[in-house]
Design a protein around this motif. Sequence first.
Motif, PDB file in Angstrom:
ATOM      1  N   VAL A   1     -25.987 -29.455  18.898  1.00 52.09           N
ATOM      2  CA  VAL A   1     -25.870 -27.909  18.663  1.00 52.09           C
ATOM      3  C   VAL A   1     -24.944 -27.099  19.500  1.00 52.09           C
ATOM      4  O   VAL A   1     -24.389 -26.194  19.083  1.00 52.09           O
ATOM      5  N   GLY A   2     -25.064 -27.499  20.636  1.00 58.87           N
ATOM      6  CA  GLY A   2     -24.347 -26.663  21.792  1.00 58.87           C
ATOM      7  C   GLY A   2     -22.955 -26.857  21.501  1.00 58.87           C
ATOM      8  O   GLY A   2     -22.163 -25.884  21.452  1.00 58.87           O
ATOM      9  N   ALA A   3     -22.388 -27.914  20.836  1.00 57.44           N
ATOM     10  CA  ALA A   3     -21.048 -28.447  20.625  1.00 57.44           C
ATOM     11  C   ALA A   3     -20.676 -27.568  19.494  1.00 57.44           C
ATOM     12  O   ALA A   3     -19.559 -27.004  19.491  1.00 57.44           O
ATOM     13  N   CYS A   4     -21.490 -27.311  18.535  1.00 62.24           N
ATOM     14  CA  CYS A   4     -21.307 -26.614  17.365  1.00 62.24           C
ATOM     15  C   CYS A   4     -21.100 -25.109  17.794  1.00 62.24           C
ATOM     16  O   CYS A   4     -20.271 -24.561  17.139  1.00 62.24           O
ATOM     17  N   LEU A   5     -21.828 -24.504  18.489  1.00 64.72           N
ATOM     18  CA  LEU A   5     -21.794 -23.101  19.219  1.00 64.72           C
ATOM     19  C   LEU A   5     -20.575 -22.971  19.875  1.00 64.72           C
ATOM     20  O   LEU A   5     -19.855 -21.747  19.566  1.00 64.72           O
ATOM     21  N   LEU A   6     -20.175 -23.764  20.846  1.00 67.58           N
ATOM     22  CA  LEU A   6     -18.672 -23.730  21.339  1.00 67.58           C
ATOM     23  C   LEU A   6     -17.658 -23.726  20.650  1.00 67.58           C
ATOM     24  O   LEU A   6     -16.710 -22.817  20.564  1.00 67.58           O
ATOM     25  N   LEU A   7     -17.744 -24.492  19.482  1.00 63.92           N
ATOM     26  CA  LEU A   7     -16.789 -24.546  18.389  1.00 63.92           C
ATOM     27  C   LEU A   7     -16.704 -23.237  17.656  1.00 63.92           C
ATOM     28  O   LEU A   7     -15.676 -22.292  17.268  1.00 63.92           O
ATOM     29  N   GLU A   8     -17.994 -22.716  17.278  1.00 64.44           N
ATOM     30  CA  GLU A   8     -18.064 -21.554  16.396  1.00 64.44           C
ATOM     31  C   GLU A   8     -17.674 -20.299  17.336  1.00 64.44           C
ATOM     32  O   GLU A   8     -16.801 -19.481  16.791  1.00 64.44           O
ATOM     33  N   TYR A   9     -17.807 -20.286  18.673  1.00 61.25           N
ATOM     34  CA  TYR A   9     -17.531 -19.040  19.348  1.00 61.25           C
ATOM     35  C   TYR A   9     -15.917 -19.139  19.619  1.00 61.25           C
ATOM     36  O   TYR A   9     -15.267 -18.088  19.601  1.00 61.25           O
ATOM     37  N   ALA A  10     -15.598 -20.290  19.952  1.00 60.77           N
ATOM     38  CA  ALA A  10     -14.234 -20.285  20.257  1.00 60.77           C
ATOM     39  C   ALA A  10     -13.213 -20.100  19.112  1.00 60.77           C
ATOM     40  O   ALA A  10     -12.218 -19.379  19.313  1.00 60.77           O
ATOM     41  N   VAL A  11     -13.762 -20.880  17.904  1.00 56.90           N
ATOM     42  CA  VAL A  11     -12.585 -20.935  16.961  1.00 56.90           C
ATOM     43  C   VAL A  11     -12.721 -19.392  16.179  1.00 56.90           C
ATOM     44  O   VAL A  11     -11.790 -18.738  15.680  1.00 56.90           O
ATOM     45  N   SER A  12     -14.073 -18.663  16.132  1.00 57.35           N
ATOM     46  CA  SER A  12     -14.093 -17.375  15.555  1.00 57.35           C
ATOM     47  C   SER A  12     -13.170 -16.428  16.430  1.00 57.35           C
ATOM     48  O   SER A  12     -12.576 -15.492  15.853  1.00 57.35           O
TER      49      SER A  12
ATOM     50  N   THR B   1     -17.512 -12.252  21.381  1.00 52.58           N
ATOM     51  CA  THR B   1     -17.516 -13.905  20.756  1.00 52.58           C
ATOM     52  C   THR B   1     -17.168 -14.631  21.917  1.00 52.58           C
ATOM     53  O   THR B   1     -17.688 -15.793  22.415  1.00 52.58           O
ATOM     54  N   MET B   2     -16.257 -14.105  22.875  1.00 49.38           N
ATOM     55  CA  MET B   2     -16.003 -14.679  24.152  1.00 49.38           C
ATOM     56  C   MET B   2     -17.107 -14.765  25.141  1.00 49.38           C
ATOM     57  O   MET B   2     -17.482 -15.688  25.793  1.00 49.38           O
ATOM     58  N   TYR B   3     -17.886 -13.449  25.200  1.00 48.10           N
ATOM     59  CA  TYR B   3     -18.972 -13.349  25.980  1.00 48.10           C
ATOM     60  C   TYR B   3     -20.089 -14.430  25.625  1.00 48.10           C
ATOM     61  O   TYR B   3     -20.476 -14.868  26.612  1.00 48.10           O
ATOM     62  N   GLY B   4     -20.187 -14.556  24.509  1.00 43.10           N
ATOM     63  CA  GLY B   4     -21.289 -15.448  23.867  1.00 43.10           C
ATOM     64  C   GLY B   4     -20.954 -16.818  24.272  1.00 43.10           C
ATOM     65  O   GLY B   4     -22.008 -17.542  24.680  1.00 43.10           O
ATOM     66  N   GLN B   5     -19.712 -17.377  24.105  1.00 45.29           N
ATOM     67  CA  GLN B   5     -19.420 -18.802  24.785  1.00 45.29           C
ATOM     68  C   GLN B   5     -19.529 -18.954  26.183  1.00 45.29           C
ATOM     69  O   GLN B   5     -20.132 -20.093  26.369  1.00 45.29           O
ATOM     70  N   THR B   6     -19.318 -17.964  26.688  1.00 45.95           N
ATOM     71  CA  THR B   6     -19.528 -18.225  28.417  1.00 45.95           C
ATOM     72  C   THR B   6     -20.979 -18.417  28.543  1.00 45.95           C
ATOM     73  O   THR B   6     -21.321 -19.053  29.637  1.00 45.95           O
ATOM     74  N   ARG B   7     -21.853 -17.817  27.914  1.00 48.74           N
ATOM     75  CA  ARG B   7     -23.607 -17.915  28.128  1.00 48.74           C
ATOM     76  C   ARG B   7     -23.735 -19.339  27.627  1.00 48.74           C
ATOM     77  O   ARG B   7     -24.853 -20.083  28.124  1.00 48.74           O
TER      78      ARG B   7
END
Length: 466
Positions: A110-121, A324-330
Amino acid sequence: MLRRKPIAHPAEAAGIADHEAGIPPLERSIGLFRLVMLGVGATVGTGIFVILSAAVPEAGPAILISFVLAAITAGLTALCYAELASALPLSGSSYSYAYAILGELAAFLVGACLLLEYAVSASAIAVGWGQYLNEVFAATIGWTMPAAISQPPGRGGYVNLPAIVLIASCTLLLLRGTAESTAINAVLVLVKLAVLVFFAIVALTAFKPENLTPFAPFGWAGVSTAASTIFFSYVGLDTISTASEEVRDPSRTLPMGIVLSLVIVSAIYILVAFAGIGAQPWTLFAGQDAGLAVILRTATGTTWPALVLSIGAVASIFSVTLVTMYGQTRILFAMSRDGLLPRAFQRVDPRTRNPNANTLFVALFVAVLAALVPLDVLANLTSMGTLVAFAAVSIGVVILRRTRPDLPRGFRVPFFPLLPVASLGCCLTLIAALPRDTYLLFAFWIAAALVLYTSYSLRHSRLASA
């Protein structure tokens, strides 16, 4: 792989463990208003300013139904997020929820999906910045940047230079700290909402009923495909819960922030989409750069409304990219703190109390994607990552109600278990409508995540030594 975090008083337990491990806490500086602005800032803009040119050709005027379908899916999931966020107020969003409910391997994926989600968005959003900058330059100084440096690959571009500049600017602001970033974001969000309302008012003066016919030229298949494409614009719901450890009174503030953000976002999306479709034939949206500005210029026959819209879009896209960059750092911070990623990602600057190493890493990754990858590929990948994470949250609500009915909750999903099951069904429906190449790229990402988990995370997990 099945070990889970203890969920009795998880926030307090995490704080004690962090103190013992010498990890400084994040600063609780976010109230309800800034939290709502964080959520709205992460969502309003992506689906309107950037993606209409890709989604409208898939569904025609029935894109309105696509937005409603996406809003219903996001709304059902938002209620699930609100319950879990009030019961488990931890940084890391659905990753942390999955770790406490489903186990370590599921949480890592799930974390990998979130990292993909935030980085790609963030990359997909940044791609459109150069298009609106060109509109501003054309209206003010009569010059535009060459397509080779201002367009994404597939639209005549080679390296999207404005996207890199945008990401660098967001990085500098994030390095200053959360309080400064959220304050500036709140101002930009208010500007963005005002500009979008301005667009709707002007575009509705040129509304023509015949532009709504044929309403659904590609039938239900087109509607569901477009809904899957635009769903990445609801990534802001995740961003709110990534801020759990920086929010004051999270068990009360988080549910209110999630629900209020969803209401504002859905209303703005549907209003602007309706005005845009009514003012311009749907066949003209395909490949249209800075589409909303073009609609205003055509509708009014003058350039100043398009200039106002373009300036608002420049501010809006900056705001969405920032959040979205903020979210990925967290997410990186939470996973590193649990031992699933290298320790460098859990370091917090003693002055700003901000994970600066995460910010720099995210900036580099997002800049490469934004500069070199086509927009439609980025949008669909973001939708896949978002929907998988949302599905995990829907499942988590059901399991946690059964296994820990005694856990204090600031909010409870109504009509349980019907709403979480409906949320899961909507997520799966939209996933099924995504194109085949998205599945292949997503499978590659998950395979890479599994290699990292088995080679590093499995042995370095904090729970492994507990």
